[in-house]
Enzyme design. Structure first.
Site, PDB file in Angstrom:
ATOM      1  N   GLU A  63       2.031   0.863   0.784  1.00 12.23           N
ATOM      2  CA  GLU A  63       2.260   1.033  -0.657  1.00 12.23           C
ATOM      3  C   GLU A  63       3.429   0.131  -1.036  1.00 12.23           C
ATOM      4  O   GLU A  63       4.590   0.510  -0.940  1.00 12.23           O
ATOM      5  CB  GLU A  63       2.553   2.506  -0.961  1.00 12.23           C
ATOM      6  CG  GLU A  63       2.640   2.845  -2.446  1.00 12.23           C
ATOM      7  CD  GLU A  63       4.054   2.699  -2.991  1.00 12.23           C
ATOM      8  OE1 GLU A  63       4.306   1.682  -3.689  1.00 12.23           O
ATOM      9  OE2 GLU A  63       4.884   3.555  -2.718  1.00 12.23           O
ATOM     10  N   ASP A  84       4.079   5.431   2.183  1.00 12.10           N
ATOM     11  CA  ASP A  84       4.680   5.393   0.856  1.00 12.10           C
ATOM     12  C   ASP A  84       5.960   4.542   0.873  1.00 12.10           C
ATOM     13  O   ASP A  84       6.697   4.546   1.866  1.00 12.10           O
ATOM     14  CB  ASP A  84       4.997   6.827   0.414  1.00 12.10           C
ATOM     15  CG  ASP A  84       5.473   6.905  -1.011  1.00 12.10           C
ATOM     16  OD1 ASP A  84       4.741   6.437  -1.901  1.00 12.10           O
ATOM     17  OD2 ASP A  84       6.576   7.439  -1.249  1.00 12.10           O
ATOM     18  N   ASP A 126       1.501   8.914  -9.472  1.00 13.65           N
ATOM     19  CA  ASP A 126       2.686   8.802 -10.322  1.00 13.65           C
ATOM     20  C   ASP A 126       2.397   8.196 -11.694  1.00 13.65           C
ATOM     21  O   ASP A 126       3.295   8.129 -12.530  1.00 13.65           O
ATOM     22  CB  ASP A 126       3.752   7.944  -9.632  1.00 13.65           C
ATOM     23  CG  ASP A 126       4.521   8.707  -8.564  1.00 13.65           C
ATOM     24  OD1 ASP A 126       4.586   9.947  -8.656  1.00 13.65           O
ATOM     25  OD2 ASP A 126       5.043   8.059  -7.637  1.00 13.65           O
TER      26      ASP A 126
END
Length: 508
Positions: free
Chosen positions: A362, A315, A411
């Site tokens: 990401e 992430d 998200d």
């Protein structure tokens, strides 16, 4: 005898040599690899939250029927502040909520009556899970044979992280589950706590028991997935929580003052999600100390995740190039500034230790040339999110093959919800790309668009395959409470030929 899956080596391979930067493709076959994004918590369950039990296996069967090659989950660590899996008390521990209670019943550690009396059914209520599930699990531990050979081996082979996590959890419970910042000096400072309690007092057994059963169940599920030709994609948050065993046991790797308070904290500047930025609050790494230790902290963390998952998504990858630093105590993230990180050096060491590591980067957010250079250096596939590409006006259909494409992430709003809220200009742009059917079936048409790109791999949130609206959104960044992290898959998700329709969407 315990199987190899328990083994976690924390010493990187010392082999040296030139770093060969090459493309790594998750899927080398001619057809695109398809996958689904769904967190374990979202699975159906009679105990209020998804688990690693029978429903996970049913979902695996469903994925195989739908021709999927990947199941992507969010971090499986214990949830922390705001019930977020990205704010955990450990970078290594698994979430005890995911331990399947019916399997503990089958092991004669609990009874059906005890599980029913725990009153865990209904909507996902994290407070209820915390208050009721741990007392239930303590009953199971009281009946568990701690002389079990597999359990003993698991504890020994994972002691490097397990001892610290278990002791941290014990001390946290003794302190009324308050944050590390509120503990007295005899508990807050690691060396003082070791002198006071010892490295592994008897009280830590319960927390080790939880990890034993979590990883036993996770490994079994992953093995089953692999027999179906499906790979499990895990998620590594770039930061750890301040209130964690990681910070408590190894504070030298974080920017903390003499009283273990953060000097600076993590966040992101004003962006798509928030006009004042996002103030995450995680302590920042001391990259100088990381460098002096040859990045061993990060290498063992990545290695661990690649032991328990087939592929790991890192992430906020841009944080390894530059990271956003906000002074501790700032009112919002707008007060922050960018600083350099050691990504090139770290991933060079990772290449020596774990060549061709199966990692997805990401690479969302503020992406400059340095981030692009780092991504090219690693060879990791980056990601593209359909919703962002349309709103940013970029050419979504020129992404590299070595890319993972999503309609949205955890998200984002669902595809259906996102499309319903678009202004006329962007909606017209989407309509040109998607065609006339977009009005009647927006989620399906957006999924087709994702599959029409040059990307090797496409991963779709399960909510989009079900054409669910905004009330099925997993998380809204920069917000707390509400429906965040609570989405649950309807029990009849596999009815009405959905698996067949998913195959057709993938093939069109």
């Amino acid at each position: 005898m315990v199987s190899d899956w328990w083994m976690v080596s924390f010493r990187p391979n010392a082999a040296s040599g030139e770093i060969l930067v090459k493309e790594r493709k998750m899927n080398s076959e001619k057809l695109k690899g398809a996958g689904v994004l769904l967190h374990i918590s979202s699975l159906p369950s009679k105990y209020g939250i998804g688990t690693l039990g029978d429903e996970a296996y049913r979902f695996a069967d469903f994925l195989a029927e739908a021709g999927q090659k990947y199941w992507q989950v969010l971090p499986l660590n214990p949830t922390g502040f705001g019930d977020s899996p990205y704010q955990s008390s450990s970078a290594y521990a698994g979430n005890p909520y995911f331990i399947d209670l019916d399997y503990l019943i089958a092991d004669d550690l609990l009874t059906c009556g005890e599980c029913e009396a725990a009153d865990l059914d209904g909507v996902l209520d994290y407070e209820k899970q915390f208050n009721n599930r741990y007392s239930l699990l303590k009953k199971a531990y009281a009946r568990f044979d701690v002389l079990n050979a597999d359990y003993i081996n698991f504890c020994a082979e994972n002691s490097c992280w397990l001892d610290n996590y278990a002791l941290f959890s014990c001390i946290k419970e003794k302190n009324g589950n308050t944050s590390l910042s509120e503990w007295g000096a005899e508990d807050k400072f690691y060396e003082a706590a070791i002198k006071r309690y010892g490295k592994s007092p008897a009280e830590t057994g319960f927390w080790k028991f939880l990890q034993y059963f979590f990883y036993k169940q996770l490994n079994s599920l992953r093995s089953y997935l692999n027999t179906k030709g499906i790979k499990l994609i895990g998620d590594i948050p770039i930061y750890v929580s301040y209130d964690s065993a990681d910070v408590w046991a190894e504070p030298r790797f974080f920017e903390l003052d003499g009283d273990l308070r953060p000097k600076f904290v993590a966040g992101v500047p004003p962006d798509y999600f928030s006009p004042s930025g996002q103030l995450w609050g995680n302590p920042l790494y001391d990259w100088q100390k990381m460098r002096e230790n040859n990045y061993e902290w990060w290498l063992r963390r990545i290695e661990f995740n690649l032991k328990i998952f087939d592929i790991a998504r890192i992430d906020h990858f841009r944080g390894f190039s530059e990271y956003y630093s906000v002074p501790f105590g700032a009112k919002d993230a707008a007060e922050g500034f960018w600083r350099k990180a050691d990504g090139f050096e770290l991933f060079a060491e990772l290449e020596k230790s774990l060549p061709n590591a199966a990692i997805i980067a990401e690479d969302l957010g503020v992406i400059d040339d340095t981030v692009k250079e780092l991504l090219a250096f690693t060879g990791f596939p980056g990601i593209k999110v359909l919703q962002f590409e349309f709103e940013g006006g970029e050419d979504f259909f020129k992404c590299p093959a070595n890319t993972v494409v999503y309609t949205g992430t955890h998200d984002n709003d669902t595809a259906f919800g996102w499309h319903s809220k678009l202004d006329k200009t962007i909606k017209a742009r989407v309509a040109v790309a998607a065609g006339k059917k977009l009005i009647k079936t927006p989620a399906s048409e957006l999924i087709k668009l994702a599959f029409s790109t040059p990307a090797d791999t496409v991963i779709i949130p399960m909510q989009d395959y079900l054409s669910l609206g905004s009330d099925a959104r997993m998380n809204t960044p920069a917000t707390l409470g509400g429906g965040n992290w609570k989405f649950r898959l309807p029990p009849d998700y596999d009815k009405r030929g959905l698996a067949g329709r998913m195959r057709k969407l993938m093939e069109n």
